[in-house]
Design an enzyme around this catalytic site. Structure first.
Site, PDB file in Angstrom:
ATOM      1  N   LYS A 123      18.735  97.726  19.423  1.00  0.00           N
ATOM      2  CA  LYS A 123      18.943  97.034  20.710  1.00  0.00           C
ATOM      3  C   LYS A 123      20.397  97.053  21.169  1.00  0.00           C
ATOM      4  O   LYS A 123      20.668  97.139  22.359  1.00  0.00           O
ATOM      5  CB  LYS A 123      18.457  95.589  20.615  1.00  0.00           C
ATOM      6  CG  LYS A 123      16.945  95.470  20.580  1.00  0.00           C
ATOM      7  CD  LYS A 123      16.525  94.023  20.588  1.00  0.00           C
ATOM      8  CE  LYS A 123      15.016  93.926  20.450  1.00  0.00           C
ATOM      9  NZ  LYS A 123      14.550  92.550  20.485  1.00  0.00           N
ATOM     10  N   ASP A 163      13.817  90.364  26.785  1.00  0.00           N
ATOM     11  CA  ASP A 163      13.693  89.279  25.801  1.00  0.00           C
ATOM     12  C   ASP A 163      14.160  87.962  26.421  1.00  0.00           C
ATOM     13  O   ASP A 163      13.616  86.896  26.115  1.00  0.00           O
ATOM     14  CB  ASP A 163      14.567  89.561  24.564  1.00  0.00           C
ATOM     15  CG  ASP A 163      13.951  90.612  23.648  1.00  0.00           C
ATOM     16  OD1 ASP A 163      12.712  90.767  23.650  1.00  0.00           O
ATOM     17  OD2 ASP A 163      14.726  91.277  22.925  1.00  0.00           O
TER      18      ASP A 163
HETATM   19  N1  LIG Z   1       9.290  87.083  19.401  1.00  0.00           N
HETATM   20  C1  LIG Z   1       9.965  88.054  19.961  1.00  0.00           C
HETATM   21  O1  LIG Z   1       9.640  88.550  21.031  1.00  0.00           O
HETATM   22  C2  LIG Z   1      11.187  88.550  19.275  1.00  0.00           C
HETATM   23  C3  LIG Z   1      12.132  89.315  19.986  1.00  0.00           C
HETATM   24  C4  LIG Z   1      13.257  89.733  19.316  1.00  0.00           C
HETATM   25  C5  LIG Z   1      13.430  89.426  17.967  1.00  0.00           C
HETATM   26  N2  LIG Z   1      12.495  88.698  17.319  1.00  0.00           N
HETATM   27  C6  LIG Z   1      12.678  88.320  15.911  1.00  0.00           C
HETATM   28  O2  LIG Z   1      13.902  87.605  15.820  1.00  0.00           O
HETATM   29  C7  LIG Z   1      14.527  87.897  14.577  1.00  0.00           C
HETATM   30  C8  LIG Z   1      15.963  88.385  14.809  1.00  0.00           C
HETATM   31  O3  LIG Z   1      15.941  89.579  15.550  1.00  0.00           O
HETATM   32  P1  LIG Z   1      17.298  90.279  16.048  1.00  0.00           P
HETATM   33  O4  LIG Z   1      16.892  91.407  16.898  1.00  0.00           O
HETATM   34  O5  LIG Z   1      18.259  89.286  16.613  1.00  0.00           O
HETATM   35  O6  LIG Z   1      17.890  90.802  14.660  1.00  0.00           O
HETATM   36  P2  LIG Z   1      19.401  91.137  14.287  1.00  0.00           P
HETATM   37  O7  LIG Z   1      20.149  91.627  15.484  1.00  0.00           O
HETATM   38  O8  LIG Z   1      19.344  91.972  13.062  1.00  0.00           O
HETATM   39  O9  LIG Z   1      20.022  89.698  13.921  1.00  0.00           O
HETATM   40  C9  LIG Z   1      19.573  89.005  12.797  1.00  0.00           C
HETATM   41  C10 LIG Z   1      20.327  87.690  12.646  1.00  0.00           C
HETATM   42  O10 LIG Z   1      19.805  87.056  11.487  1.00  0.00           O
HETATM   43  C11 LIG Z   1      20.857  86.465  10.790  1.00  0.00           C
HETATM   44  N3  LIG Z   1      20.547  86.390   9.349  1.00  0.00           N
HETATM   45  C12 LIG Z   1      20.149  87.376   8.521  1.00  0.00           C
HETATM   46  N4  LIG Z   1      19.965  86.892   7.282  1.00  0.00           N
HETATM   47  C13 LIG Z   1      20.246  85.552   7.350  1.00  0.00           C
HETATM   48  C14 LIG Z   1      20.249  84.497   6.407  1.00  0.00           C
HETATM   49  N5  LIG Z   1      19.911  84.693   5.118  1.00  0.00           N
HETATM   50  N6  LIG Z   1      20.599  83.263   6.836  1.00  0.00           N
HETATM   51  C15 LIG Z   1      20.940  83.046   8.116  1.00  0.00           C
HETATM   52  N7  LIG Z   1      20.976  84.012   9.052  1.00  0.00           N
HETATM   53  C16 LIG Z   1      20.627  85.244   8.666  1.00  0.00           C
HETATM   54  C17 LIG Z   1      22.082  87.332  11.046  1.00  0.00           C
HETATM   55  O11 LIG Z   1      23.023  86.347  10.890  1.00  0.00           O
HETATM   56  P3  LIG Z   1      24.565  86.147  10.863  1.00  0.00           P
HETATM   57  O12 LIG Z   1      24.986  86.349  12.293  1.00  0.00           O
HETATM   58  O13 LIG Z   1      24.684  84.756  10.428  1.00  0.00           O
HETATM   59  O14 LIG Z   1      25.056  87.185   9.898  1.00  0.00           O
HETATM   60  C18 LIG Z   1      21.822  87.841  12.494  1.00  0.00           C
HETATM   61  O15 LIG Z   1      22.420  86.965  13.433  1.00  0.00           O
HETATM   62  C19 LIG Z   1      13.627  88.912  13.879  1.00  0.00           C
HETATM   63  O16 LIG Z   1      12.749  88.225  13.012  1.00  0.00           O
HETATM   64  C20 LIG Z   1      12.845  89.530  15.009  1.00  0.00           C
HETATM   65  O17 LIG Z   1      11.586  90.015  14.598  1.00  0.00           O
HETATM   66  C21 LIG Z   1      11.381  88.263  17.941  1.00  0.00           C
END
Ligand SMILES: NC(=O)c1ccc[n+]([C@@H]2O[C@H](COP(=O)([O-])OP(=O)(O)OC[C@H]3O[C@@H](n4cnc5c(N)ncnc54)[C@H](OP(=O)(O)O)[C@@H]3O)[C@@H](O)[C@H]2O)c1
Length: 275
Positions: free
Chosen positions: A72, A108
């Site tokens: 993304k 989103d």
């Molecule tokens: N429902 C929907 O339509 C939708 C849409 C988009 C995403 N999602 C879901 O949302 C989640 C995040 O997606 P994303 O695209 O933002 O992913 P991303 O860009 O990889 O970001 C992941 C985030 O998770 C944090 N993280 C990872 N391990 C962690 C831990 N042990 N403790 C606390 N924070 C942790 C990271 O934190 P730090 O910044 O603290 O390092 C980062 O900010 C995923 O599960 C995805 O499937 C859902």
């Protein structure tokens, strides 16, 4: 004689991994309900192949793309134009192909705002957002620009992007846990609880410190048993999992691709495909 809109066109989700994705079912249901012969595929594209995949999408004449983890944010330099909200958020989940040009948008953000609107809870004025990845940035943008919160506490381990709005306060998890969770809305946007993701947040959150009538949204789906939403529900808080945001971001992606609002029965067909 058939019009060009009757000809089958190809759409794809690019991500890594993508095998768990519900997007093909959602979008295929939309095409069927719209009476269109188009097809939607989930394609695994590893990070180092994203640039080549986007060049290939132009060459193959694909009609539209969705991008998911880990593309993304990485896609931005490969796109020709960005919507104002995608530029502000710094992440793209929907690409519209206009001839040879790739136009990046972020659905989103309005998808989350629409999902929040479905929740029977008061309009939030104070919110807490956990995580600083692409999903969190889209949620923060929606809370500031669409929902209109007065205060937003934004929490991550690594640090949030430099706050660009006086309503944002950046916090670490220990700073958040040091006081009550005084907010009408808590939105979990980290990868904790997703399939193959970490199991626990850095610090357990005491949901009993949230005010009565508050809501907890978890963008993760499917809802992890025994996770944040189960604990919030046990506390009597309103809850919603990530499927509702997933539905609405797909509805807005379809609207961008088709250039028109989706009729309610099409949205209901998408909802049925999702659940
Ligand atoms: N429902 C929907 O339509 C939708 C849409 C988009 C995403 N999602 C879901 O949302 C989640 C995040 O997606 P994303 O695209 O933002 O992913 P991303 O860009 O990889 O970001 C992941 C985030 O998770 C944090 N993280 C990872 N391990 C962690 C831990 N042990 N403790 C606390 N924070 C942790 C990271 O934190 P730090 O910044 O603290 O390092 C980062 O900010 C995923 O599960 C995805 O499937 C859902």
């Amino acid at each position: 004689m058939s019009s060009t809109s009757d000809l089958p066109r190809l759409y794809a989700l690019l991500g890594d991994p993508v095998h768990h994705s519900r997007s093909p079912a959602l979008h295929q249901a939309a095409f069927t309900a719209l009476g269109l012969p188009h097809r939607y595929f989930a394609l695994r594209v590893p990070p180092e192949r994203l640039g080549a995949a986007l060049i290939g999408a132009r060459a193959l004449g694909l009609a539209g793309l969705n991008l998911t983890i880990p593309h993304k944010q990485a896609a931005l330099p490969h796109l020709d134009d960005l919507s104002p909200s995608a530029a502000r958020i710094g992440a793209v989940n929907t690409v519209i192909l206009r001839g040879d040009r790739l136009y990046g948008d972020n659905t989103d953000s309005p998808g989350f705002a629409a999902a929040l609107g479905q929740l029977r809870a008061r309009t939030p004025s104070a919110a807490i957002v956990l995580g600083a990845g692409g999903a969190a940035r889209a949620v923060v943008d929606a809370l500031l620009h669409q929902v209109g919160v007065d205060q937003l506490r934004w929490v991550s381990r690594a640090g949030v992007p430099p706050p660009h709005d006086p309503r944002i306060r950046a916090l670490t998890y220990p700073q958040l846990a040091a006081g009550p969770l005084a907010a009408d809305l808590l939105v979990h946007c980290t990868s904790v609880g997703m399939a193959g993701g970490p199991a626990e947040l850095p610090i357990p959150l005491d949901l009993t410190t949230m005010p009565a009538g508050a809501a907890v949204l978890d963008l993760v789906y499917p809802r992890p048993p025994g996770g944040l939403l189960d604990r919030a529900e046990a506390r009597g808080l309103a809850v919603q999992d990530g499927l509702e945001t997933l539905l609405w971001q797909a509805v807005y992606a379809q609207e961008r691709w088709q250039g028109r609002p989706l009729p309610a029965p099409v949205i209901e067909a998408m909802r049925a495909a999702l659940r």
